[in-house]
Write a protein that holds these residues in place. Sequence first.
Motif, PDB file in Angstrom:
ATOM      1  N   PHE A  15       0.835  -1.207   0.000  1.00 11.25           N
ATOM      2  CA  PHE A  15       0.000   0.000   0.000  1.00 11.25           C
ATOM      3  C   PHE A  15       0.868   1.254   0.000  1.00 11.25           C
ATOM      4  O   PHE A  15       0.615   2.207  -0.746  1.00 11.25           O
ATOM      5  CB  PHE A  15      -0.901  -0.043   1.238  1.00 11.25           C
ATOM      6  N   SER A  48      -9.380   8.314   1.458  1.00 12.54           N
ATOM      7  CA  SER A  48      -9.312   6.858   1.301  1.00 12.54           C
ATOM      8  C   SER A  48      -7.992   6.290   1.810  1.00 12.54           C
ATOM      9  O   SER A  48      -7.963   5.214   2.420  1.00 12.54           O
ATOM     10  CB  SER A  48      -9.505   6.477  -0.172  1.00 12.54           C
ATOM     11  N   SER A  49      -6.885   7.009   1.583  1.00 10.77           N
ATOM     12  CA  SER A  49      -5.594   6.496   2.048  1.00 10.77           C
ATOM     13  C   SER A  49      -5.495   6.566   3.570  1.00 10.77           C
ATOM     14  O   SER A  49      -4.949   5.656   4.204  1.00 10.77           O
ATOM     15  CB  SER A  49      -4.433   7.251   1.391  1.00 10.77           C
ATOM     16  N   ARG A  52      -7.539   3.643   4.959  1.00  8.38           N
ATOM     17  CA  ARG A  52      -6.819   2.369   4.860  1.00  8.38           C
ATOM     18  C   ARG A  52      -5.660   2.323   5.848  1.00  8.38           C
ATOM     19  O   ARG A  52      -5.429   1.291   6.484  1.00  8.38           O
ATOM     20  CB  ARG A  52      -6.308   2.183   3.429  1.00  8.38           C
ATOM     21  N   GLU A  55      -6.857   1.459   9.220  1.00  5.06           N
ATOM     22  CA  GLU A  55      -7.146   0.030   9.361  1.00  5.06           C
ATOM     23  C   GLU A  55      -5.883  -0.732   9.781  1.00  5.06           C
ATOM     24  O   GLU A  55      -5.933  -1.592  10.660  1.00  5.06           O
ATOM     25  CB  GLU A  55      -7.681  -0.531   8.042  1.00  5.06           C
TER      26      GLU A  55
END
Length: 228
Positions: A15, A48-49, A52, A55
């Motif tokens: 990622f 969005s980054s 993530r 998470e």
Amino acid sequence: MAESQSTLSDQFLQFAVEKQVLRFGEFKTKAGRMSPYFFNAGLFNTGSSLQRLSEFYAQTLMQKAAERGIQFDMIFGPAYKGIPLVAGTSMEMARLGHDVPFAYNRKEVKDHGEGGTLVGAPLEGKVVIIDDVISAGTSVRESVNIIRASGAEPAAVLIALDRMEKGVRDGTDTEHSAVQEVEQHYGIPVIAIANLADLLRYLLTQSANVRLAGWYEKVKEYRSRYGV
């Protein structure tokens, strides 16, 4: 079901490469070393980054806390980079069924409204500090002082990447890394989503990737010279 830490580390590194947060080339570090890789968590700069990334933080914290018996009551993010990290991690933990309070500090004392330097939940019980990396340990030291001054107890530090390399003091390499020094000085564990060993393992599997091929040997050489 929680993902294994090796899987989490690999997915996180992939990622970071995709978002160009983890780059390969020639980069001069704060210690004056020429590093074949560079990591800048500030480039996780979209919704969005950040989601993530949160998470990865939340899953790593919950997994490592369970494995190592780390008990905590809340999380804390030092200004400035730690602020979005602690907020995002808190939201992701809540989504996973672990709703914990969070707080962060501001650099300047506010002299109106609620006043002070702390924002969020009161600092109580055992507190995990969440940051991007540990370089000189300055942010951790300030966070520990803030937590203890409030009558709470630092329980651990959670970071994105542990470079696992010797620190520098007065122009000379030290025996321990900044992470090891934090663990020894404060007696608290440092948890990383990924470390240099994970990065080497990841690069070893990327020989067919044109962008990453060849960097394994360079990172390995860097670790043999500066690693702990």
